[in-house]
Design an enzyme around this catalytic site. Structure first.
Site, short mmCIF file in Angstrom:
data_model
loop_
_atom_site.label_atom_id
_atom_site.label_comp_id
_atom_site.label_asym_id
_atom_site.label_seq_id
_atom_site.Cartn_x
_atom_site.Cartn_y
_atom_site.Cartn_z
N TYR A 471 9.49 7.66 6.45
CA TYR A 471 9.46 7.15 5.07
C TYR A 471 10.81 7.37 4.39
O TYR A 471 11.52 6.45 4.09
CB TYR A 471 8.33 7.80 4.29
CG TYR A 471 8.13 7.19 2.91
CD1 TYR A 471 7.44 5.99 2.77
CD2 TYR A 471 8.66 7.79 1.77
CE1 TYR A 471 7.28 5.39 1.52
CE2 TYR A 471 8.49 7.21 0.52
CZ TYR A 471 7.81 6.02 0.40
OH TYR A 471 7.64 5.43 -0.83
N SER A 551 6.24 0.28 2.91
CA SER A 551 6.82 0.31 1.57
C SER A 551 8.29 0.70 1.67
O SER A 551 9.08 -0.02 2.29
CB SER A 551 6.02 1.27 0.67
OG SER A 551 6.30 1.05 -0.68
N ASP A 635 0.00 -8.15 -3.08
CA ASP A 635 0.77 -6.93 -3.28
C ASP A 635 1.67 -7.11 -4.50
O ASP A 635 2.65 -7.84 -4.46
CB ASP A 635 1.63 -6.63 -2.04
CG ASP A 635 2.28 -5.26 -2.10
OD1 ASP A 635 2.32 -4.67 -3.20
OD2 ASP A 635 2.75 -4.78 -1.05
N HIS A 670 -1.03 -3.59 -1.82
CA HIS A 670 -0.07 -2.69 -1.20
C HIS A 670 -0.74 -1.73 -0.21
O HIS A 670 -0.07 -1.08 0.57
CB HIS A 670 0.65 -1.90 -2.29
CG HIS A 670 1.94 -1.30 -1.85
ND1 HIS A 670 2.98 -2.05 -1.33
CD2 HIS A 670 2.38 -0.01 -1.85
CE1 HIS A 670 3.99 -1.26 -1.05
NE2 HIS A 670 3.66 -0.01 -1.34
#
Length: 702
Positions: A471, A551, A635, A670
């Site tokens: 991430y 993301s 999203d 999302h």
């Protein structure tokens, strides 16, 4: 510093190449050109940003036809789905909480699309309180939140339709479950916090002009809704005169204070407080800038307890009196340490949940600041919870790691006695798997932790299918947690590796800042070095390595695969931020500027963003890995146009035989609130695509 000129759709490109002979949908190209600091940047797929257009809808449908046509031909996909459903099919129960005369909890019998809220009265009889599975026929409407009035007799719950961040709030009589008044609409990025039994605070934006799923939203306001009145009469408490991108308000447990947090980015907030016991009392400023993260987590009368990273990058808890709450009067209550603090309160105690090298240890304090005990955890992993009301006699916490399904423990805070409350019955032999934490060296010499999980007896021969996950942003820590999908992957001989990259929160603010703005490349370098480590140690090889992230992690995958397409066989970017020159023009994207900077800041920032932005760095003639981009058409956090444009660029310019697909969930956002059926199918498709492109024609032997 930007202007746009000459927008005209001109060409189409039907693409067919490689042994897979995939005929991609024709994607027209326009001549949109933006100018940043005298530099021209073409944006041929700008038209895909219009999520309301029939053309975009047709493109989505055509791409999904190609993608599902490809996935349908994978011979072991059905077997993979069968096993995923078997493993997913176990009862899931949450920790209980008491409101009024009832004890509430959620339960899922295994494969229900949404978990059901149950309650028990004093007679112990169980009844359904809210069943989100009845909200919509296809399971795409989910429960966003549930909050009760102080006496527990009324409740407000929010729902999300199609995965959107825009919510509706429904107010009911908790005793009879009957709706009390009209539904509140257009609520976004908000909790519900009751003041007594008469009403509650919530936050929202003005509904934007244009598409509600992609148009910019940048002035958040805190409202108070009084029961029995219409939403049009709701009073603005904060945000009418102060333009802030994110505003939240919550009432202390004793109903004494309203706490207001206001910010313009995902890091740093102003902090305010208002005395609710004094009519027409003013809003008092506690912190008047955005240079630190601050939150009032508890009060004892007028004594406030504040969690902060002001002058404490790893966080601390301080105390101050309401009468003079400015930072110069703060006194340490739980001091900063070398480990990252996440505090909570409940049962008359404070719990300091620390992260050390991405795993948990927990200490308990009393209200004088005295250390009571360290909570003994069952193993190395992640513990969460330890919250509750001040008079609760029993608290609950969850423990998990990469091989242990999340188990709920009860805790008697006065005695420290802990016991298993709910252990899930998962058809997975945890004892046959192990996790190993390693520290590898990134490009600039920084040591980065990574946890690698696999079946015991793994042969280090470079042939193990491996998913590397990361991430690296927004101060978010990746700590060990169990996943059904990852369990299935490991059952099939897969290795699952999670790298704790800079940009995250694993080592506090300094670690976060080291992966932001003009240092963002550190994050990609850390991820690349993780892949190189796994290959060098023969856990896997480039032919069996997949990289995955969602993301900000989708950006991570997009940047890594465009910088080092040779490193991996498969790339799996999910709901990613792919156009770094335009991300801040959609919904609340401008709030991410603390991490990214924007192309309008200055020439240096523009050139840096352009240098790694995935959409702008796909080059013709390059052999990119087999790629499946995933996103949702609803999203409104990271708008799907990011993924659409990235996929179109890859499909046009891919030089090799590896497929480039985009899988677009319809009526999905999302990720939050996604139905169980949709989650299972997505994980099946991701793993099937990955293994198939690593050369497997059947599931590896378990």
């Amino acid at each position: 510093m930007k202007k746009t000129f000459l927008i005209m759709a001109i060409t189409t490109a039907g693409i067919s190449f490689g042994q897979n002979k995939i005929q991609y949908p024709e994607t027209k190209k326009g001549e949109t050109v933006d100018v940043y600091f005298d530099t021209k940047v073409s944006d041929p797929y700008r038209w895909l940003e219009d999520d309301k257009s029939a053309e975009t809808g047709a493109w989505v449908k055509a791409e999904n036809q190609v993608t599902y046509g490809y996935l349908d031909k994978i011979p072991f996909r059905d077997a993979l789905k069968k096993r995923m459903e078997q493993l997913w099919n176990f009862e899931k129960i949450s920790a209980p909480f008491v409101e009024g005369k009832f004890t509430y909890y959620t339960k899922n019998n295994g494969l229900q699309n949404q978990s059901v809220v149950y309650r028990k009265g004093q007679d112990g009889k169980e009844e359904v309180f809210l069943d989100p599975n009845t909200f919509s026929k296809d399971g795409t409407t989910s429960l966003g939140g549930l909050d009760f009035s102080k006496d527990g007799n009324k409740a407000a719950y929010s729902i999300s339709e199609g995965g959107s961040d825009w919510r509706k709030v429904i107010i009911i009589d908790a005793l009879s479950k009957k709706v009390l008044e009209d539904t509140l609409v257009d609520v976004k990025f908000s909790g519900v916090s009751w003041h007594g039994n008469e009403g509650f605070y919530y936050s929202s934006y003005e509904k934007p002009k244009g598409s509600e799923l992609s148009a910019k939203t940048d002035q958040h306001k805190l409202y108070f809704h009084k029961l029995g009145t219409s939403q049009k009469e709701d009073k603005v408490i904060f945000g009418a005169d102060q333009k802030r991108r994110y505003v939240g308000g919550y009432v202390t447990e004793d109903d004494h204070y309203l706490v207001i947090s206001a910010s313009n980015s995902t890091y740093g907030n102003e902090l305010y407080i208002k005395d609710l016991k004094v009519p027409n009392s003013p809003i008092i400023t506690v912190v008047d800038n955005f240079n630190s993260d601050n939150s009032i987590i508890e009060n004892e009368g007028t004594k406030l307890f504040i969690e902060t990273d002001l002058n404490a990058p790893n966080k601390r808890v301080v105390t101050v009196d309401f009468s003079n709450p400015k930072p110069e009067n703060w006194k340490d209550f739980i001091k900063e340490t070398q480990n990252i603090l996440s505090p909570s309160t409940g049962g008359g105690f404070f719990f300091a949940n620390y992260t050390k090298d991405a795993v948990s240890f927990v200490q308990q304090y009393d209200y004088s600041g005295k250390l009571v005990r360290e909570i003994k955890l069952p193993a190395v992993g992640t513990a969460g919870g330890f919250g509750g009301k001040k008079l609760d006699k029993t608290l609950y916490y969850n423990f998990t790691n990469y091989t242990t399904p999340g188990t709920i423990y009860s805790l008697e805070p006065k005695s420290g006695k802990s016991a298993i409350y709910q252990k899930p019955k998962v058809d997975f032999k945890s004892e046959e798997y192990e996790s190993k934490q390693v520290f590898y060296t990134s490009k600039d010499g920084t040591k980065i932790p990574m946890i690698i999980t696999y079946k015991k007896g793994l042969k280090l021969n470079g042939k193990n299918p491996t998913i590397l996950y990361g991430y690296g942003g927004f101060n978010i820590s990746l700590t060990p947690s169990f996943s059904i999908a990852n369990a299935v992957w490991m059952e099939n001989g897969g290795v699952y590796a999670v790298a704790n990259l800079r940009g995250g929160g694993e080592y506090g603010k300094k670690w976060h800042d080291a992966g932001t703005k003009l240092q963002k490349q550190n994050v990609f370098d850390d991820f690349i070095a993780a892949g190189e480590y796994l290959i060098a140690q023969k856990y896997t090889s480039s032919d069996f390595l997949a990289i995955r992230g969602g993301s900000n992690g989708g950006l991570l995958v997009g940047a890594t695969m465009t910088q080092r397409p040779d490193l991996m066989k498969v790339a799996l970017p999910a709901v990613g931020v792919m156009d770094m020159l335009r991300y801040h023009t959609f919904t609340a994207g401008a709030g991410w500027a603390y991490d990214y900077g924007t192309a309008q800041d200055n020439k240096e920032m523009f050139e840096y963003l352009k240098g790694y932005s995935p959409v702008q760095n796909v080059k013709a003639g390059i052999k990119y890995p087999a790629t499946m981009v995933t996103t949702g058409d609803h999203d409104d956090r990271v708008v799907p146009a990011h993924s659409f444009k990235f996929a179109a660029e890859l499909q046009e310019k891919q030089a090799g035989d590896n497929p480039v697909l985009i899988r677009i969930d319809v009526k999905a956002g999302h990720g939050a609130g996604k139905s169980v059926a949709a989650s299972i199918q997505e994980n099946v498709d991701v793993q099937a695509f990955t293994l198939y492109n690593m050369g497997f024609t059947a599931l590896p032997k378990q």
